[in-house]
Design an enzyme around this catalytic site. Sequence first.
Site, PDB file in Angstrom:
ATOM      1  CB  CYS A   1      -0.900  -0.004   1.231  1.00 56.09           C
ATOM      2  SG  CYS A   1      -1.789   1.542   1.488  1.00 56.09           S
ATOM      3  CB  CYS A  28     -10.886  13.541  14.025  1.00 54.46           C
ATOM      4  SG  CYS A  28     -11.888  12.616  15.217  1.00 54.46           S
TER       5      CYS A  28
END
Length: 377
Positions: free
Chosen positions: A87, A334
Amino acid sequence: MQCAHYSAGHCHSCQWLEKPYSQQLEDKQQNLKQLLPQAIVKQWLPPIASQQDAFRNKAKMVVSGSVERPLLGMLHRDGTAVDLCHCPLYPAHFQPVFDVVKSFIACAGLTPYNVARKRGELKYLLLTESRHSGEMMLRFVLRSETKIAQLERALPRLHEQLPQLTVISANIQPIHMAILEGEKEILFTEQKAFKEQFNGIPLYIRPHSFFQTNPKMASELYATAGRWVRELKISSMWDLFCGVGGFGLHCADKNTCLTGIEISSEAIDCARDSAKTLGLENIEFQALDSTHFAVAKDQIPQLVLVNPPRRGIGKVLCDYLSKMVPDYILYSSCNAQTMAKDIAALANYRVEKTQLFDMFPHTEHYEVLTLLVLNHN
């Protein structure tokens, strides 16, 4: 960023990967502006951009496949496994670590957990790196303690191949649900934590400690918070939902009276270690529920810093702050949606400034820092 997994249709976790990065930032900023009515925001600061690849310091890998050929990555809902060792969100030097760990899984006989059959032992691998020292923490999330002895017997070989693994542990998670970790942690190393460092501030990370996964953005976020607070020339503050103390330690100096509150005792131990290293004697950190701590107090400092989970600080804490009216509230979030809801409930305050930090590139998510100032009129 180019990603073979995305192109092949194997992983679409980065939902915005095909969107140009400049457009990603623009869309996130626009989303934030829609959530916070412009009339109440005095200063919109430009968003802080992230690296677009290799920015993560942590890998959370589902373990599947066979004991001889384990796969580290994710499981689709239909049970199909995808190996994500390559990834591009991870630094390139994570890949040889994954290769060695795969061999170790086979050597130690750690059978990957099969979700459909509810059999096997090894559920997840959690790898975290300190960008400051290069040290790494490796956690094996197991269904039970059945394989602990044979895992421990095989560890000397792993240490020999990967000396950067200074903290190794097993976490026991017996529940057949998509829960990442359980309460019990078994340490295999003398070292219990490793040190990260942002802007000259040491931060200690233990197995159960929450820590931001994008260190460059975390460093920028903490530095900005520290700069904003120093400009206010305050002498007392609370750091609620403080984690390992990153915000408070960036904001305080030797003359600041700071109390940091966090529910995790392990995170509080880390924060205390940092304060001791820095020689900050007017700081105390306590392992308590942040809301319960606050509402029990009949006096409040000049500034209250909050960094809550996605649900926000909630009605009880909003009501308390509205009643006690500290001069300043510094809100790091967040989840801008819940932050906006909380700010709307803090009617005595105006938004002095707000800034977006792109903690999660290629997704719709971001971090935001907002300074609220009491309207004395």
